[in-house]
Design a protein around this motif. Structure first.
Motif, PDB file in Angstrom:
ATOM      1  N   LEU A  37       0.386  -1.224   0.188  1.00  0.00           N
ATOM      2  CA  LEU A  37       0.145   0.031   0.045  1.00  0.00           C
ATOM      3  C   LEU A  37       1.016   1.021   0.005  1.00  0.00           C
ATOM      4  O   LEU A  37       0.417   2.189  -0.463  1.00  0.00           O
ATOM      5  CB  LEU A  37      -0.807   0.056   1.097  1.00  0.00           C
ATOM      6  N   HIS A  73      -5.935   0.412  11.611  1.00  0.00           N
ATOM      7  CA  HIS A  73      -4.899   0.476  10.633  1.00  0.00           C
ATOM      8  C   HIS A  73      -3.881   1.245  11.368  1.00  0.00           C
ATOM      9  O   HIS A  73      -3.815   2.286  12.230  1.00  0.00           O
ATOM     10  CB  HIS A  73      -4.889   1.392   9.838  1.00  0.00           C
ATOM     11  N   VAL A  98       0.261   0.713  11.006  1.00  0.00           N
ATOM     12  CA  VAL A  98       1.593   0.365  10.673  1.00  0.00           C
ATOM     13  C   VAL A  98       3.048   0.143  12.155  1.00  0.00           C
ATOM     14  O   VAL A  98       3.037   0.754  12.499  1.00  0.00           O
ATOM     15  CB  VAL A  98       1.956   2.020  10.527  1.00  0.00           C
ATOM     16  N   PHE A 106      -5.887  -3.792   9.568  1.00  0.00           N
ATOM     17  CA  PHE A 106      -5.118  -3.649   8.783  1.00  0.00           C
ATOM     18  C   PHE A 106      -3.493  -3.663   8.786  1.00  0.00           C
ATOM     19  O   PHE A 106      -3.906  -2.479   9.907  1.00  0.00           O
ATOM     20  CB  PHE A 106      -5.437  -3.325   7.772  1.00  0.00           C
ATOM     21  N   VAL A 107      -2.516  -4.168   9.153  1.00  0.00           N
ATOM     22  CA  VAL A 107      -1.313  -4.397   9.202  1.00  0.00           C
ATOM     23  C   VAL A 107      -0.498  -4.008   8.608  1.00  0.00           C
ATOM     24  O   VAL A 107      -0.319  -4.451   7.806  1.00  0.00           O
ATOM     25  CB  VAL A 107      -1.162  -5.347   9.919  1.00  0.00           C
ATOM     26  N   THR A 108      -0.056  -3.298   7.840  1.00  0.00           N
ATOM     27  CA  THR A 108       0.543  -2.563   7.627  1.00  0.00           C
ATOM     28  C   THR A 108       2.388  -2.368   7.282  1.00  0.00           C
ATOM     29  O   THR A 108       2.593  -1.789   8.692  1.00  0.00           O
ATOM     30  CB  THR A 108       0.315  -1.416   6.646  1.00  0.00           C
ATOM     31  N   ASN A 109       3.478  -3.320   6.827  1.00  0.00           N
ATOM     32  CA  ASN A 109       4.575  -3.369   7.583  1.00  0.00           C
ATOM     33  C   ASN A 109       5.861  -2.164   6.924  1.00  0.00           C
ATOM     34  O   ASN A 109       5.907  -3.042   5.752  1.00  0.00           O
ATOM     35  CB  ASN A 109       5.168  -5.067   7.113  1.00  0.00           C
ATOM     36  N   ILE A 153       4.080 -11.346   7.959  1.00  0.00           N
ATOM     37  CA  ILE A 153       3.907 -10.101   6.550  1.00  0.00           C
ATOM     38  C   ILE A 153       5.489  -9.054   6.442  1.00  0.00           C
ATOM     39  O   ILE A 153       6.168  -9.331   6.952  1.00  0.00           O
ATOM     40  CB  ILE A 153       3.474  -9.056   7.791  1.00  0.00           C
ATOM     41  N   GLU A 197       3.964  -5.282   2.886  1.00  0.00           N
ATOM     42  CA  GLU A 197       2.592  -5.802   2.860  1.00  0.00           C
ATOM     43  C   GLU A 197       1.031  -5.018   3.936  1.00  0.00           C
ATOM     44  O   GLU A 197       1.922  -4.831   4.908  1.00  0.00           O
ATOM     45  CB  GLU A 197       3.012  -7.770   2.064  1.00  0.00           C
ATOM     46  N   THR A 198       0.871  -5.942   3.586  1.00  0.00           N
ATOM     47  CA  THR A 198      -0.840  -5.660   3.701  1.00  0.00           C
ATOM     48  C   THR A 198      -1.610  -6.583   4.655  1.00  0.00           C
ATOM     49  O   THR A 198      -1.342  -7.736   3.574  1.00  0.00           O
ATOM     50  CB  THR A 198      -1.503  -4.173   4.303  1.00  0.00           C
ATOM     51  N   TYR A 199      -1.353  -7.243   5.799  1.00  0.00           N
ATOM     52  CA  TYR A 199      -2.096  -8.132   6.603  1.00  0.00           C
ATOM     53  C   TYR A 199      -3.308  -7.841   7.366  1.00  0.00           C
ATOM     54  O   TYR A 199      -3.701  -6.396   7.457  1.00  0.00           O
ATOM     55  CB  TYR A 199      -1.676  -9.258   7.780  1.00  0.00           C
ATOM     56  N   CYS A 200      -4.245  -8.311   6.962  1.00  0.00           N
ATOM     57  CA  CYS A 200      -5.959  -8.356   7.549  1.00  0.00           C
ATOM     58  C   CYS A 200      -6.324  -9.736   7.911  1.00  0.00           C
ATOM     59  O   CYS A 200      -6.444 -10.414   7.799  1.00  0.00           O
ATOM     60  CB  CYS A 200      -6.890  -8.239   6.761  1.00  0.00           C
TER      61      CYS A 200
END
Length: 259
Positions: free
Chosen positions: A14, A82, A84, A123-126, A156, A160-163
């Motif tokens: 993202l 969300h 991050v 949502f987790v964005t790494n 993750i 990338e983003t994991y839900c």
């Protein structure tokens, strides 16, 4: 929303990374500082203070000492958050600044607040330079949502983003933290509170405070915590702050205080 156990991971990048800096030769143990590059395009999230309403007038938002609560978007009855994961510059006390890892620009990460029975989607964005995951410590969850990398989810990957998606079937004070390279990631500050308010409070709470106790090994002359230390810590913190930077607990005579 009746069956949330089968939610799949999102692997679509993202946000973009900054170009790698040249930090070669600046190593602590086997950890190269180039992994601490802070990306140019970090998602911005409005900070929610304890003065903001939670959802209903029956629940008072928790005041996280020196911290904040994560806002959400309500979509078809599901509260969407969300997180991050990223490298940050953190001040433990005036003049004591170090490169740490955290969530949404802070360590600990923002407090997630919801109400017993809620459906949540997180949502987790790494934005780290290594894989991560999020374990919802203490929550009653389907195995596939528990966040243990290599056991019930793939890690993750960077960018990338994991839900995660589940219903909250309990109330209480819980937490979240990585279950991937835990010794490093938690030692550098990756953790946060997950507070689930009961549907009905037994008592009116006038002031509600929360903090995580954590210890760091920030040696003199270094710029980041040492994850190899197991006992000889330098900093003992409330929400990653030390005296005199810790926000005080304030109350009036006769008030009911929950900590």
């Amino acid at each position: 929303t009746a069956n949330l156990a089968g939610v799949s991971a999102l692997a679509t990048p993202l946000f973009t990374h900054a170009e790698d800096r040249s930090d070669k030769g600046m190593e602590h143990g086997d950890m190269n500082l180039s992994r601490d590059v802070v990306p140019k395009a970090t998602p911005t999230v409005d900070r929610v203070t304890s003065d903001s309403p939670l959802v209903t007038n029956n629940h008072q938002r928790v005041r996280t000492l020196n911290g904040w609560s994560l806002p959400y978007i309500l979509k078809d009855g599901v509260k969407e958050f969300h997180l991050v994961a990223e490298a940050i510059q953190h001040e433990f006390a005036p003049g004591c600044v170090a490169t740490c890892w955290g969530y949404n620009g802070s360590t600990p990460g923002p407090t997630i607040e919801a109400i017993e029975g809620d459906y949540v989607r997180i949502f987790v964005t790494n934005l780290l330079k290594e894989p991560t995951s999020v374990h919802w410590h203490g929550l009653l969850l389907p195995s596939g949502m528990d966040g243990v990398s290599g056991l019930n989810q793939p890690p993750i990957q960077p960018n990338e983003t994991y839900c995660y998606e589940f219903q909250l079937k309990q109330s209480g004070t819980q937490m979240y933290h990585p279950h991937a390279d835990e010794m490093t990631q938690m030692a550098l500050g990756m953790m946060g509170l997950f507070i689930i308010h009961p549907k009905q409070e037994k008592h009116k709470i006038d002031r509600d405070y929360a903090f995580l106790i954590h210890n760091y090994a920030l040696h003199p002359g270094t710029s980041r915590p040492d994850p190899n230390v197991m006992q000889d810590f330098d900093l003992w913190t409330f929400n990653s702050k030390t005296y005199p930077a810790i926000e005080p607990l304030i109350a009036q005579t006769g008030e009911r205080v929950r900590i």
